[in-house]
Design an enzyme around this catalytic site. Structure first.
Site, PDB file in Angstrom:
ATOM      1  N   LEU A  85       0.818  -1.233  -0.129  1.00 29.36           N
ATOM      2  CA  LEU A  85       0.040   0.023   0.062  1.00 29.36           C
ATOM      3  C   LEU A  85       0.784   1.253  -0.022  1.00 29.36           C
ATOM      4  O   LEU A  85       0.421   2.193  -0.200  1.00 29.36           O
ATOM      5  CB  LEU A  85      -0.971   0.062   1.158  1.00 29.36           C
ATOM      6  CG  LEU A  85      -2.254  -0.512   1.068  1.00 29.36           C
ATOM      7  CD1 LEU A  85      -3.246  -0.337   0.027  1.00 29.36           C
ATOM      8  CD2 LEU A  85      -2.138  -1.940   1.332  1.00 29.36           C
ATOM      9  N   TYR A 116       7.313  16.724  12.840  1.00 22.58           N
ATOM     10  CA  TYR A 116       6.596  15.362  12.668  1.00 22.58           C
ATOM     11  C   TYR A 116       6.501  14.791  14.027  1.00 22.58           C
ATOM     12  O   TYR A 116       7.410  14.838  14.852  1.00 22.58           O
ATOM     13  CB  TYR A 116       7.681  14.472  11.677  1.00 22.58           C
ATOM     14  CG  TYR A 116       7.001  13.246  11.859  1.00 22.58           C
ATOM     15  CD1 TYR A 116       6.090  12.975  10.761  1.00 22.58           C
ATOM     16  CD2 TYR A 116       7.758  12.013  12.415  1.00 22.58           C
ATOM     17  CE1 TYR A 116       5.589  11.492  10.810  1.00 22.58           C
ATOM     18  CE2 TYR A 116       7.079  10.781  12.219  1.00 22.58           C
ATOM     19  CZ  TYR A 116       6.117  10.333  11.331  1.00 22.58           C
ATOM     20  OH  TYR A 116       5.702   9.266  11.075  1.00 22.58           O
TER      21      TYR A 116
HETATM   22  N1  LIG Z   1      -4.939  -3.012  16.769  1.00 24.12           N
HETATM   23  C1  LIG Z   1      -5.517  -2.176  17.531  1.00 24.12           C
HETATM   24  O1  LIG Z   1      -5.534  -1.758  18.750  1.00 24.12           O
HETATM   25  C2  LIG Z   1      -5.869  -1.020  16.269  1.00 24.12           C
HETATM   26  C3  LIG Z   1      -6.814   0.224  16.791  1.00 24.12           C
HETATM   27  C4  LIG Z   1      -7.314   0.985  16.130  1.00 24.12           C
HETATM   28  C5  LIG Z   1      -7.242   0.788  14.776  1.00 24.12           C
HETATM   29  N2  LIG Z   1      -6.315  -0.330  14.236  1.00 24.12           N
HETATM   30  C6  LIG Z   1      -6.172  -0.386  12.634  1.00 24.12           C
HETATM   31  O2  LIG Z   1      -6.479  -1.704  12.435  1.00 24.12           O
HETATM   32  C7  LIG Z   1      -5.681  -2.223  11.359  1.00 24.12           C
HETATM   33  C8  LIG Z   1      -5.203  -3.256  11.417  1.00 24.12           C
HETATM   34  O3  LIG Z   1      -4.432  -3.484  12.453  1.00 24.12           O
HETATM   35  P1  LIG Z   1      -3.740  -4.593  13.323  1.00 24.12           P
HETATM   36  O4  LIG Z   1      -3.615  -4.095  14.834  1.00 24.12           O
HETATM   37  O5  LIG Z   1      -4.171  -5.934  12.904  1.00 24.12           O
HETATM   38  O6  LIG Z   1      -1.953  -4.214  12.747  1.00 24.12           O
HETATM   39  P2  LIG Z   1      -0.982  -5.439  12.719  1.00 24.12           P
HETATM   40  O7  LIG Z   1      -1.163  -6.762  13.301  1.00 24.12           O
HETATM   41  O8  LIG Z   1       0.225  -4.750  12.650  1.00 24.12           O
HETATM   42  O9  LIG Z   1      -1.477  -5.840  10.955  1.00 24.12           O
HETATM   43  C9  LIG Z   1      -1.080  -4.632   9.963  1.00 24.12           C
HETATM   44  C10 LIG Z   1      -1.254  -5.465   8.738  1.00 24.12           C
HETATM   45  O10 LIG Z   1      -0.846  -4.452   7.596  1.00 24.12           O
HETATM   46  C11 LIG Z   1       0.038  -4.769   6.819  1.00 24.12           C
HETATM   47  N3  LIG Z   1       0.682  -3.848   6.348  1.00 24.12           N
HETATM   48  C12 LIG Z   1       1.347  -2.863   6.844  1.00 24.12           C
HETATM   49  N4  LIG Z   1       2.104  -1.942   5.840  1.00 24.12           N
HETATM   50  C13 LIG Z   1       1.598  -2.590   4.519  1.00 24.12           C
HETATM   51  C14 LIG Z   1       1.825  -2.142   3.477  1.00 24.12           C
HETATM   52  N5  LIG Z   1       2.851  -0.949   3.163  1.00 24.12           N
HETATM   53  N6  LIG Z   1       1.445  -2.775   2.220  1.00 24.12           N
HETATM   54  C15 LIG Z   1       0.419  -3.859   2.480  1.00 24.12           C
HETATM   55  N7  LIG Z   1       0.332  -4.239   3.737  1.00 24.12           N
HETATM   56  C16 LIG Z   1       0.948  -3.613   5.002  1.00 24.12           C
HETATM   57  C17 LIG Z   1       0.812  -5.586   7.488  1.00 24.12           C
HETATM   58  O11 LIG Z   1       1.715  -6.367   6.860  1.00 24.12           O
HETATM   59  P3  LIG Z   1       3.185  -7.171   7.046  1.00 24.12           P
HETATM   60  O12 LIG Z   1       2.475  -8.520   7.953  1.00 24.12           O
HETATM   61  O13 LIG Z   1       3.640  -7.465   5.943  1.00 24.12           O
HETATM   62  O14 LIG Z   1       3.702  -6.106   8.196  1.00 24.12           O
HETATM   63  C18 LIG Z   1      -0.152  -6.442   8.430  1.00 24.12           C
HETATM   64  O15 LIG Z   1      -0.547  -7.430   7.965  1.00 24.12           O
HETATM   65  C19 LIG Z   1      -4.812  -1.067  10.990  1.00 24.12           C
HETATM   66  O16 LIG Z   1      -5.322  -0.208  10.069  1.00 24.12           O
HETATM   67  C20 LIG Z   1      -4.597  -0.363  12.418  1.00 24.12           C
HETATM   68  O17 LIG Z   1      -4.499   1.112  12.077  1.00 24.12           O
HETATM   69  C21 LIG Z   1      -6.024  -1.166  14.923  1.00 24.12           C
END
Ligand SMILES: NC(=O)c1ccc[n+]([C@@H]2O[C@H](COP(=O)([O-])OP(=O)(O)OC[C@H]3O[C@@H](n4cnc5c(N)ncnc54)[C@H](OP(=O)(O)O)[C@@H]3O)[C@@H](O)[C@H]2O)c1
Length: 201
Positions: free
Chosen positions: A86, A189
């Site tokens: 992405l 930043y």
């Molecule tokens: N966890 C929370 O508490 C929380 C709260 C609010 C919102 N969110 C949102 O929920 C979503 C998922 O979060 P999560 O906690 O499940 O995160 P996560 O476990 O860190 O997973 C993130 C996913 O995004 C992928 N990713 C990162 N950069 C990418 C790129 N450039 N191209 C393609 N894929 C990419 C990662 O791939 P890789 O395996 O290759 O790194 C991974 O599969 C995110 O948008 C996050 O901001 C999470």
């Protein structure tokens, strides 16, 4: 435990609970970032309900493991993965083009992939990395797939859904919200405000 709303579900409800009894075998979904966390669970439960899930991922090795894990639990799961970074405009364009060439319909797009709190970095297109990944990449992806979604809706007579996984952190963006003129300003930043800004966007 959160209070239940009119739907009968709350933030404590699981994906399995909210989809229980749903037969979604006619649907196709793309889930971005399906190699970890929320993306894996979303892909797993959609597949459990019969959806053909395309995992949009940047790590094909992990994707293979995730797919195998889900297939062990759900042998009938229809799961594929396709490369998608992405943070790269070229990669997003290639993914969309490959998906469109596959001729698959598209009912559901889950824009889930995300990064959080990274040190100041520019993407290959010279856009601050959190903004590039969390917002610009998904914005472009959605636009490139919109015609396919409309066509699917028209042919299947079922409304599509685009789900943007945001965050309550959107409230903690820089003062003034989205700093359109300072997206790449390294001197001011803040890795947390930049994440929040990308989620506000
Ligand atoms: N966890 C929370 O508490 C929380 C709260 C609010 C919102 N969110 C949102 O929920 C979503 C998922 O979060 P999560 O906690 O499940 O995160 P996560 O476990 O860190 O997973 C993130 C996913 O995004 C992928 N990713 C990162 N950069 C990418 C790129 N450039 N191209 C393609 N894929 C990419 C990662 O791939 P890789 O395996 O290759 O790194 C991974 O599969 C995110 O948008 C996050 O901001 C999470």
């Amino acid at each position: 435990m959160s209070r239940r709303k009119g739907s009968g579900f709350s933030s404590a409800s699981t994906a399995e609970q909210v989809t229980e009894g749903i037969d979604a075998t006619a649907l196709t979904a793309i889930v971005t970032g399906a190699t970890s966390g929320i993306g894996v669970e979303t892909a797993r439960v959609l597949a459990m309900r019969g959806v053909h899930v395309i995992m949009g991922v940047r790590n094909l090795v992990t994707a293979k493991d995730v797919k195998e894990g889900i297939l062990k639990e759900i042998p009938t799961a229809k799961l594929d993965y396709m490369e998608l970074d992405l943070s790269s405009v070229t990669s997003v364009r290639n993914f969309a083009s490959n998906f469109i060439s596959s001729g698959l319909p598209l009912n559901i797009l889950v824009n889930n992939a995300g990064i959080y709190g990274t040190p100041f970095t520019l993407s290959e297109n010279n856009i601050e990395l959190q903004f590039a990944t969390n917002h610009i990449g998904h914005f472009l992806l959605t636009n490139l797939l919109l015609d396919t979604m409309k066509k699917t809706t028209h042919e299947s007579k079922r409304e599509g859904r685009i789900v943007n996984v945001a965050s309550c952190a959107y409230r903690l963006s820089y003062r003034g919200g989205i700093r359109f003129d300072k997206i790449n300003d390294e001197s001011s930043y803040s890795k947390f405000c930049a994440y929040a800004q990308s989620k506000l966007a």
